[in-house]
Design a protein around this motif. Structure first.
Motif, mmCIF file in Angstrom:
data_model
loop_
_atom_site.group_PDB
_atom_site.id
_atom_site.type_symbol
_atom_site.label_atom_id
_atom_site.label_comp_id
_atom_site.label_asym_id
_atom_site.label_seq_id
_atom_site.Cartn_x
_atom_site.Cartn_y
_atom_site.Cartn_z
ATOM 1 N N GLY A 100 38.955 40.301 23.048
ATOM 2 C CA GLY A 100 38.128 40.404 21.853
ATOM 3 C C GLY A 100 37.273 41.666 21.864
ATOM 4 O O GLY A 100 37.011 42.261 22.905
ATOM 5 N N ASP A 101 36.844 42.093 20.701
ATOM 6 C CA ASP A 101 35.969 43.260 20.555
ATOM 7 C C ASP A 101 34.521 42.783 20.598
ATOM 8 O O ASP A 101 34.057 42.083 19.696
ATOM 9 C CB ASP A 101 36.265 43.968 19.232
ATOM 10 N N ILE A 102 33.793 43.138 21.666
ATOM 11 C CA ILE A 102 32.423 42.656 21.841
ATOM 12 C C ILE A 102 31.377 43.709 21.478
ATOM 13 O O ILE A 102 30.182 43.487 21.671
ATOM 14 C CB ILE A 102 32.178 42.178 23.284
ATOM 15 N N THR A 103 31.839 44.853 20.937
ATOM 16 C CA THR A 103 30.889 45.931 20.648
ATOM 17 C C THR A 103 29.872 45.530 19.584
ATOM 18 O O THR A 103 28.766 46.050 19.551
ATOM 19 C CB THR A 103 31.634 47.193 20.183
ATOM 20 N N GLY A 104 30.237 44.613 18.714
ATOM 21 C CA GLY A 104 29.319 44.219 17.650
ATOM 22 C C GLY A 104 28.365 43.105 18.038
ATOM 23 O O GLY A 104 27.543 42.691 17.208
ATOM 24 N N TYR A 105 28.433 42.630 19.269
ATOM 25 C CA TYR A 105 27.577 41.532 19.715
ATOM 26 C C TYR A 105 26.420 42.056 20.561
ATOM 27 O O TYR A 105 26.532 43.087 21.231
ATOM 28 C CB TYR A 105 28.385 40.515 20.513
ATOM 29 N N SER A 106 25.322 41.340 20.539
ATOM 30 C CA SER A 106 24.156 41.725 21.336
ATOM 31 C C SER A 106 24.386 41.352 22.799
ATOM 32 O O SER A 106 25.287 40.579 23.134
ATOM 33 C CB SER A 106 22.906 41.005 20.820
ATOM 34 N N ASP A 107 23.544 41.905 23.688
ATOM 35 C CA ASP A 107 23.636 41.580 25.110
ATOM 36 C C ASP A 107 23.436 40.079 25.331
ATOM 37 O O ASP A 107 24.083 39.484 26.200
ATOM 38 C CB ASP A 107 22.598 42.362 25.912
#
Length: 204
Positions: A100-107
């Protein structure tokens, strides 16, 4: 290669244990990825560590035409590794997390997903590997590294001189594998690998 598998399993367990301790927010994004990478490297080392077929013996008399025995599926070892990957997906959604692409999620969101991955992957490891500390002493204790120790069982740091036995302070107790109980697949297909996870379809 078996030593490499043991080392990678140790690293994976160490990362899993570290994930349970308090750490900075930036580590929320680092630890889950490190755990996932260690898990994949462990899978690759298991593939490389599969026993190879022994070469056939030289015949003592001239060869005669005979019916060929069916060769074992060339995908058997690969299928068993994929099956273990499917267990990690089922228990901790490992493949979902990595693909999955996690770049758009916060830490914080990545850290929450990493906790699910950690709990599931740990359950799978404890089910299929007997993992024990390399040393029973508490960290910070004075210990002796014996003569003839295996290089993969100790990592010596600091000023090293002379030959074993060495005396020093235990920084990390290490991990070892006492037994391995990986799932075995019977009759794996020779033309395709098994699915990691089936596609889910809701019918109307």
């Amino acid at each position: 290669m078996r030593k490499l598998s043991v080392t990678l399993a140790s690293i994976l367990l160490a990362l899993a244990a570290l994930a349970l301790t308090p750490y900075a927010d930036t580590a929320h994004a680092v630890l889950p990825g490190a755990i996932a990478v260690a898990a994949l490297l462990l899978l690759l080392s298991i593939v490389a560590d599969r026993p190879k077929a022994e070469p056939g013996r030289v015949a003592s008399e001239p060869l005669r035409p005979a019916a060929l025995a069916p060769a074992p599926s060339r995908n058997q070892s690969d299928a068993e590794v994929v099956n273990f990957l499917a267990i990690l997906q089922e228990k901790g959604r490992l493949v979902d997390f990595l693909m999955g692409d996690i770049t758009g999620y916060s830490d914080a969101e990545v850290g929450a997903a990493g906790r699910v991955l950690h709990e599931g992957a740990k359950a799978a490891l404890l089910e299929h590997f007997g993992i024990l500390p390399m040393r029973e002493e508490s960290e910070g204790s004075k210990i002796t590294v014996p003569t003839g120790y295996a290089p993969d069982e100790y990592r010596l740091v600091g000023r090293i001189s002379g030959e074993a036995p060495f005396t020093g302070t235990l920084i990390h107790h290490g991990w070892k594998v006492d037994w391995v109980k990986l799932p075995r697949l019977a009759g794996a297909s020779s033309d395709r690998l098994p699915a990691i996870a089936p596609a889910e379809v809701e019918l109307q």
